[in-house]
Design a protein around this motif. Structure first.
Motif, PDB file in Angstrom:
ATOM      1  N   ASP A 253      32.389  -2.538 -39.609  1.00 21.99           N
ATOM      2  CA  ASP A 253      33.039  -2.409 -38.307  1.00 21.99           C
ATOM      3  C   ASP A 253      33.093  -0.925 -37.932  1.00 21.99           C
ATOM      4  O   ASP A 253      32.922  -0.051 -38.775  1.00 21.99           O
ATOM      5  N   GLN A 254      33.348  -0.676 -36.678  1.00 16.94           N
ATOM      6  CA  GLN A 254      33.312   0.687 -36.151  1.00 16.94           C
ATOM      7  C   GLN A 254      34.355   1.585 -36.804  1.00 16.94           C
ATOM      8  O   GLN A 254      34.076   2.747 -37.127  1.00 16.94           O
ATOM      9  N   ALA A 255      35.565   1.094 -37.030  1.00 17.37           N
ATOM     10  CA  ALA A 255      36.621   1.911 -37.639  1.00 17.37           C
ATOM     11  C   ALA A 255      36.241   2.304 -39.066  1.00 17.37           C
ATOM     12  O   ALA A 255      36.454   3.447 -39.480  1.00 17.37           O
ATOM     13  N   SER A 256      35.671   1.378 -39.811  1.00 22.52           N
ATOM     14  CA  SER A 256      35.252   1.693 -41.184  1.00 22.52           C
ATOM     15  C   SER A 256      34.100   2.684 -41.189  1.00 22.52           C
ATOM     16  O   SER A 256      34.057   3.584 -42.028  1.00 22.52           O
ATOM     17  N   ALA A 257      33.175   2.528 -40.258  1.00 23.96           N
ATOM     18  CA  ALA A 257      32.062   3.482 -40.156  1.00 23.96           C
ATOM     19  C   ALA A 257      32.595   4.874 -39.842  1.00 23.96           C
ATOM     20  O   ALA A 257      32.137   5.868 -40.417  1.00 23.96           O
ATOM     21  N   ALA A 258      33.589   4.954 -38.960  1.00 25.07           N
ATOM     22  CA  ALA A 258      34.193   6.247 -38.619  1.00 25.07           C
ATOM     23  C   ALA A 258      34.804   6.887 -39.863  1.00 25.07           C
ATOM     24  O   ALA A 258      34.630   8.083 -40.110  1.00 25.07           O
ATOM     25  N   GLY A 259      35.505   6.099 -40.664  1.00 22.27           N
ATOM     26  CA  GLY A 259      36.106   6.617 -41.884  1.00 22.27           C
ATOM     27  C   GLY A 259      35.083   7.085 -42.893  1.00 22.27           C
ATOM     28  O   GLY A 259      35.279   8.095 -43.570  1.00 22.27           O
ATOM     29  N   LEU A 260      33.978   6.361 -42.980  1.00 24.57           N
ATOM     30  CA  LEU A 260      32.926   6.728 -43.940  1.00 24.57           C
ATOM     31  C   LEU A 260      32.313   8.082 -43.644  1.00 24.57           C
ATOM     32  O   LEU A 260      31.943   8.819 -44.555  1.00 24.57           O
ATOM     33  N   ILE A 261      32.158   8.394 -42.354  1.00 28.20           N
ATOM     34  CA  ILE A 261      31.521   9.665 -41.999  1.00 28.20           C
ATOM     35  C   ILE A 261      32.535  10.698 -41.524  1.00 28.20           C
ATOM     36  O   ILE A 261      32.157  11.761 -41.039  1.00 28.20           O
ATOM     37  N   ALA A 262      33.833  10.367 -41.666  1.00 26.45           N
ATOM     38  CA  ALA A 262      34.923  11.285 -41.317  1.00 26.45           C
ATOM     39  C   ALA A 262      34.849  11.737 -39.854  1.00 26.45           C
ATOM     40  O   ALA A 262      34.859  12.924 -39.546  1.00 26.45           O
ATOM     41  N   TYR A 263      34.772  10.748 -38.969  1.00 27.35           N
ATOM     42  CA  TYR A 263      34.799  11.000 -37.529  1.00 27.35           C
ATOM     43  C   TYR A 263      35.912  10.173 -36.927  1.00 27.35           C
ATOM     44  O   TYR A 263      36.200   9.074 -37.411  1.00 27.35           O
ATOM     45  N   ASP A 264      36.533  10.674 -35.858  1.00 36.71           N
ATOM     46  CA  ASP A 264      37.586   9.874 -35.248  1.00 36.71           C
ATOM     47  C   ASP A 264      36.961   8.681 -34.530  1.00 36.71           C
ATOM     48  O   ASP A 264      35.816   8.723 -34.079  1.00 36.71           O
ATOM     49  N   ARG A 265      37.722   7.602 -34.467  1.00 39.32           N
ATOM     50  CA  ARG A 265      37.208   6.334 -33.932  1.00 39.32           C
ATOM     51  C   ARG A 265      36.717   6.433 -32.496  1.00 39.32           C
ATOM     52  O   ARG A 265      35.688   5.856 -32.154  1.00 39.32           O
ATOM     53  N   ALA A 266      37.466   7.147 -31.658  1.00 36.61           N
ATOM     54  CA  ALA A 266      37.086   7.235 -30.244  1.00 36.61           C
ATOM     55  C   ALA A 266      35.738   7.932 -30.077  1.00 36.61           C
ATOM     56  O   ALA A 266      34.874   7.466 -29.331  1.00 36.61           O
ATOM     57  N   THR A 267      35.554   9.043 -30.772  1.00 36.34           N
ATOM     58  CA  THR A 267      34.284   9.770 -30.681  1.00 36.34           C
ATOM     59  C   THR A 267      33.151   8.921 -31.227  1.00 36.34           C
ATOM     60  O   THR A 267      32.085   8.825 -30.608  1.00 36.34           O
ATOM     61  N   LEU A 268      33.381   8.288 -32.373  1.00 39.42           N
ATOM     62  CA  LEU A 268      32.311   7.469 -32.941  1.00 39.42           C
ATOM     63  C   LEU A 268      32.000   6.287 -32.029  1.00 39.42           C
ATOM     64  O   LEU A 268      30.842   5.884 -31.915  1.00 39.42           O
TER      65      LEU A 268
ATOM     66  N   VAL B 190      25.687  13.634 -36.010  1.00 37.65           N
ATOM     67  CA  VAL B 190      26.630  12.512 -36.100  1.00 37.65           C
ATOM     68  C   VAL B 190      25.929  11.174 -35.874  1.00 37.65           C
ATOM     69  O   VAL B 190      26.268  10.166 -36.509  1.00 37.65           O
ATOM     70  N   GLN B 191      24.919  11.137 -35.016  1.00 39.22           N
ATOM     71  CA  GLN B 191      24.152   9.904 -34.835  1.00 39.22           C
ATOM     72  C   GLN B 191      23.429   9.540 -36.124  1.00 39.22           C
ATOM     73  O   GLN B 191      23.415   8.371 -36.528  1.00 39.22           O
ATOM     74  N   TYR B 192      22.855  10.539 -36.778  1.00 38.39           N
ATOM     75  CA  TYR B 192      22.174  10.305 -38.047  1.00 38.39           C
ATOM     76  C   TYR B 192      23.158   9.764 -39.081  1.00 38.39           C
ATOM     77  O   TYR B 192      22.878   8.783 -39.769  1.00 38.39           O
ATOM     78  N   ALA B 193      24.325  10.385 -39.181  1.00 41.14           N
ATOM     79  CA  ALA B 193      25.337   9.937 -40.144  1.00 41.14           C
ATOM     80  C   ALA B 193      25.776   8.509 -39.842  1.00 41.14           C
ATOM     81  O   ALA B 193      25.920   7.688 -40.762  1.00 41.14           O
ATOM     82  N   ALA B 194      25.981   8.201 -38.568  1.00 38.31           N
ATOM     83  CA  ALA B 194      26.394   6.842 -38.185  1.00 38.31           C
ATOM     84  C   ALA B 194      25.311   5.827 -38.538  1.00 38.31           C
ATOM     85  O   ALA B 194      25.607   4.758 -39.097  1.00 38.31           O
ATOM     86  N   LEU B 195      24.067   6.149 -38.234  1.00 40.92           N
ATOM     87  CA  LEU B 195      22.965   5.237 -38.558  1.00 40.92           C
ATOM     88  C   LEU B 195      22.863   5.014 -40.068  1.00 40.92           C
ATOM     89  O   LEU B 195      22.648   3.888 -40.519  1.00 40.92           O
ATOM     90  N   CYS B 196      23.040   6.078 -40.843  1.00 44.63           N
ATOM     91  CA  CYS B 196      22.996   5.947 -42.305  1.00 44.63           C
ATOM     92  C   CYS B 196      24.139   5.061 -42.809  1.00 44.63           C
ATOM     93  O   CYS B 196      23.939   4.211 -43.684  1.00 44.63           O
ATOM     94  N   ALA B 197      25.338   5.247 -42.253  1.00 44.30           N
ATOM     95  CA  ALA B 197      26.493   4.433 -42.662  1.00 44.30           C
ATOM     96  C   ALA B 197      26.250   2.961 -42.351  1.00 44.30           C
ATOM     97  O   ALA B 197      26.566   2.083 -43.163  1.00 44.30           O
TER      98      ALA B 197
END
Length: 161
Positions: free
Chosen positions: A56-71, A41-48
């Motif tokens: 923004d954080q909410a858009s990044a969460a949507g891009l990698i299909a992770y819930d906002r709180a976890t991301l 998930v860290q790799y996916a977030a860094l890539c996004a």
């Protein structure tokens, strides 16, 4: 009433969970072989963030299909390691824009070949044609069930329309 025996080893949910375990194990082994500390998930977030500087954080969460709180917790850890930078948004003072730091860029440059090398190993029991077919079918299933997820994938280009 007699309970019917379920063969969990033939159930898609169980098989997908097992495949995820194998995928994560291969990812972690490959990344560790390069002496890197990085989760999928860290790799996916860094890539996004790399692909969408200022996201923004909410858009990044949507891009990698992770819930906002976890991301959010993942971004906190990446920030603490100096891999991402958070800047106050000019359009919304409450929002934070995300950027890769120089160290984040370097980490992705080193990690990318390791992650690429892990991919064929995840499906090593299949021929290249079967691997391609399975990936195609998995994508089809995911598209059909995206909205059933607690963290559906969101395409930024569609969100802007």
């Amino acid at each position: 009433m007699e309970l019917q025996s379920l063969d969990i080893h033939s159930m898609p949910g169980h098989l997908i969970r097992r495949l995820n375990q194998i995928s994560v194990a291969r990812f972690m082994e490959q990344v560790a072989s390069a002496e890197l500390s990085l989760t999928p998930v860290q790799y996916a977030a860094l890539c996004a963030i790399r692909d969408n500087p200022g996201i923004d954080q909410a858009s990044a969460a949507g891009l990698i299909a992770y819930d906002r709180a976890t991301l959010g917790k993942v971004i906190d850890r990446l920030d603490a390691r100096g891999l991402v930078l958070r800047k106050v948004s000019k359009s919304d003072r409450r929002a934070r824009e995300l950027f890769l730091s120089e160290d984040g860029e370097k980490l992705l440059t080193i990690a990318h070949p390791q992650v690429e090398a892990a991919q064929p190993e995840i499906l090593s029991g299949l021929s290249p044609e079967e691997q391609e077919q399975l990936v195609h079918l998995i994508k089809k299933v995911i598209r059909a069930g995206n909205e059933l997820s607690r963290a559906p994938h969101r395409d930024l280009s569609k969100a802007a329309e």
